[in-house]
Design a protein around this motif. Structure first.
Motif, PDB file in Angstrom:
ATOM      1  N   UNK A   1       0.868  -1.276   0.373  1.00 21.21           N
ATOM      2  CA  UNK A   1      -0.029   0.029  -0.008  1.00 21.21           C
ATOM      3  C   UNK A   1       0.744   1.165  -0.124  1.00 21.21           C
ATOM      4  N   UNK A   2       0.328   2.293  -0.801  1.00 20.13           N
ATOM      5  CA  UNK A   2       1.011   3.868  -0.579  1.00 20.13           C
ATOM      6  C   UNK A   2      -0.195   4.455  -0.417  1.00 20.13           C
ATOM      7  N   UNK A   3       0.179   5.246   0.889  1.00 23.57           N
ATOM      8  CA  UNK A   3      -0.777   6.247   1.369  1.00 23.57           C
ATOM      9  C   UNK A   3      -0.632   7.629   1.264  1.00 23.57           C
ATOM     10  N   UNK A   4      -1.808   8.312   0.940  1.00 24.24           N
ATOM     11  CA  UNK A   4      -1.224   9.742   0.991  1.00 24.24           C
ATOM     12  C   UNK A   4      -2.026  10.651   1.626  1.00 24.24           C
ATOM     13  N   UNK A   5      -1.882  11.470   2.210  1.00 22.72           N
ATOM     14  CA  UNK A   5      -3.422  12.217   3.200  1.00 22.72           C
ATOM     15  C   UNK A   5      -3.296  13.617   2.702  1.00 22.72           C
ATOM     16  N   UNK A   6      -4.306  14.817   2.500  1.00 23.83           N
ATOM     17  CA  UNK A   6      -4.194  16.203   1.807  1.00 23.83           C
ATOM     18  C   UNK A   6      -5.286  16.451   2.547  1.00 23.83           C
ATOM     19  N   UNK A   7      -5.867  18.009   2.233  1.00 21.78           N
ATOM     20  CA  UNK A   7      -6.830  18.674   2.822  1.00 21.78           C
ATOM     21  C   UNK A   7      -7.156  18.384   4.644  1.00 21.78           C
ATOM     22  N   UNK A   8      -5.487  18.588   4.768  1.00 20.50           N
ATOM     23  CA  UNK A   8      -5.419  18.482   6.411  1.00 20.50           C
ATOM     24  C   UNK A   8      -5.946  17.256   6.846  1.00 20.50           C
ATOM     25  N   UNK A   9      -5.792  16.186   6.546  1.00 15.37           N
ATOM     26  CA  UNK A   9      -6.096  14.861   6.840  1.00 15.37           C
ATOM     27  C   UNK A   9      -7.454  14.571   6.454  1.00 15.37           C
ATOM     28  N   UNK A  10      -7.991  15.974   5.962  1.00 13.89           N
ATOM     29  CA  UNK A  10      -9.854  15.198   5.304  1.00 13.89           C
ATOM     30  C   UNK A  10      -9.520  13.957   3.888  1.00 13.89           C
ATOM     31  N   UNK A  11      -8.824  14.432   3.400  1.00  9.88           N
ATOM     32  CA  UNK A  11      -9.346  13.341   2.399  1.00  9.88           C
ATOM     33  C   UNK A  11      -7.405  11.235   2.168  1.00  9.88           C
ATOM     34  N   UNK A  12      -7.655  11.002   2.268  1.00  7.62           N
ATOM     35  CA  UNK A  12      -6.377   9.818   2.541  1.00  7.62           C
ATOM     36  C   UNK A  12      -6.836   8.892   1.588  1.00  7.62           C
ATOM     37  N   UNK A  13      -5.987   9.124   0.604  1.00 10.52           N
ATOM     38  CA  UNK A  13      -6.352   7.853  -0.580  1.00 10.52           C
ATOM     39  C   UNK A  13      -4.937   6.575  -0.628  1.00 10.52           C
ATOM     40  N   UNK A  14      -5.009   5.393  -0.821  1.00  5.34           N
ATOM     41  CA  UNK A  14      -4.229   4.301  -1.067  1.00  5.34           C
ATOM     42  C   UNK A  14      -4.571   3.892  -2.613  1.00  5.34           C
ATOM     43  N   UNK A  15      -2.588   3.592  -2.451  1.00  3.16           N
ATOM     44  CA  UNK A  15      -3.123   3.386  -3.829  1.00  3.16           C
ATOM     45  C   UNK A  15      -2.424   1.235  -3.416  1.00  3.16           C
ATOM     46  N   UNK A  16      -1.922  -0.087  -5.157  1.00  2.00           N
ATOM     47  CA  UNK A  16      -1.138  -0.131  -4.240  1.00  2.00           C
ATOM     48  C   UNK A  16      -0.440  -0.624  -5.589  1.00  2.00           C
ATOM     49  N   UNK A  17       0.915  -1.089  -5.292  1.00  2.35           N
ATOM     50  CA  UNK A  17       1.869  -1.249  -5.943  1.00  2.35           C
ATOM     51  C   UNK A  17       2.634  -2.098  -5.767  1.00  2.35           C
TER      52      UNK A  17
END
Length: 399
Positions: A323-339
């Motif tokens: 899993x690769x995780x990126x959090x944005x908008x002061x933590x309001x948006x968190x998305x995970x991609x698979x590598x």
């Protein structure tokens, strides 16, 4: 509006070409058929502003001077490669009106033009446009224009509870408003955690005296606002050494060998201000967290704001999906991609793994590397050829 107009003037869009007929070599000309007067900022001047004057077609011998009622005294032009040049200031005491301007070479009139002057304007302090609301983390530009009779200050600073520290306003002679010698400007970045509210922004002059104050409204995005969560996509992955670039990035299933390098991509239609300083991609497959940088290249024109950076995969990592995780908008948006991590190629070394990310390099150079690999086709054919040659050599090495 004034700054925009000055930018056009500085670009030479309103250069005036005048002349007093052909000038022979005996008259002081170079024999090319005439003297040309290039007068920048002939219109809409305020007292105190600079007028850029260039005279072409006069030989190196003898003095070249410009005289006009708007100048306190005749101005001697300096010889340059393209002609004679000067940037005199209109006298602060000049009344509104239209005035003649005369160019003399060796005491003889060789060109004439006219200069328009409008009334002086009271000093003005600009912070935001009326009704403008700033987000936490946003960058704020401020300026103080005191081109007015009697103003002589050289040091100005701006203080506000919304700033981390006072901001110094300085004059930049090469700015877009280059013809205003008394325009002072500076910038401050609001901390990401700035609370909603109206803050006082105070301009201080020489001796610590208060010159002016302006209100500054700060409000974080709220549910229902267009930019509350933006429209984030990612994280996606691609190999910067191939021809696909960001357009071929995949959120799942991208394969990369242990010890190799992958580029992480993130898109957001309405990112939070200052997001480029906070976006980080994390994964147990990475050697370390990766800071994503804004793509400011021409290839990003017309696309949602996008951020990317190369990430190095740990050597000796077990094959599998990570899993690769990126959090944005002061933590309001968190998305995970698979590598998908595969076994390292047989006989590969740390140096080979590093070469697989040559177009990305270190975190600090990732943006420039990607730009050369897939963007520079819009600049010169030579750069594009070099990028293509690099891809070809890497393919041969892989085989």
């Amino acid at each position: 509006m004034r700054t925009a107009a000055a930018a056009v003037l500085a670009a030479g869009a309103l250069w005036l070409v005048g002349g007093a007929g052909p000038a022979s070599a005996e008259d002081g000309g170079d024999g090319d058929g005439g003297v040309h007067l290039l007068l920048n900022s002939a219109y809409d001047n305020r007292p105190g502003e600079l007028v850029d004057i260039e005279v072409q077609g006069i030989g190196a011998g003898g003095d070249v001077t410009v005289s006009s009622p708007v100048f306190p005294r005749p101005v001697r032009l300096a010889l340059r490669e393209n002609g004679h040049h000067a940037r005199p200031a209109i006298a602060m005491t000049t009344e509104p009106g239209t005035y003649p301007l005369t160019v003399r070479a060796g005491g003889r009139v060789v060109a004439e033009e006219r200069v328009e002057v409008k009334p002086s304007e009271r000093p003005s302090f600009s912070v935001t446009s009326p009704g403008e609301v700033l987000r936490p983390g946003e960058r704020l530009w401020m300026s103080y224009d005191d081109l007015y009779p009697g103003e002589t200050g050289r040091s100005f600073s701006v203080h506000s509870p919304a700033f981390r520290a006072p901001v110094r306003l300085a004059h930049d002679p090469s700015s877009t408003d280059w013809n205003n010698p008394r325009l002072f400007s500076g910038a401050a970045e609001l901390p990401p955690g700035t609370r909603d509210g109206t803050y006082k922004v105070t301009l201080y002059g020489p001796g610590g005296r208060v010159v002016d104050e302006k209100p500054l409204v700060v409000r974080a995005a709220r549910p229902g606002d267009r930019d509350y969560v933006g429209r984030a996509r990612g994280p996606a992955f691609y190999d910067a050494s191939t021809e696909t670039g960001p357009e071929g990035a995949r959120t799942h299933g991208h394969r990369v060998p242990a010890g190799g390098t992958v580029t992480v991509l993130w898109r957001d239609r309405s990112p939070d201000p200052g997001e480029e300083e906070r976006l980080t991609a994390t994964s147990p497959a990475f050697e370390r967290p990766v800071r994503l940088r804004r793509d400011d290249s021409k290839a990003a024109d017309g696309d949602d704001p996008r951020y990317f950076a190369p990430a190095r995969i740990r050597r000796g990592l077990e094959p599998g999906s990570y899993a690769v995780t990126v959090a944005s908008h002061h933590g309001r948006v968190t998305k995970v991609g698979k590598l998908q991590v595969t076994e390292a190629a047989a006989g590969s070394s740390g140096r080979d793994a590093g070469n697989s990310g040559a177009s990305g390099g270190s975190e600090g150079s990732g943006a420039s590397g990607m730009t050369v690999a897939y963007v520079a086709g819009g600049t010169t054919a030579g750069v594009l050829t070099a990028a293509g040659l690099g891809v070809l050599l890497r393919r041969r090495a892989a085989r």
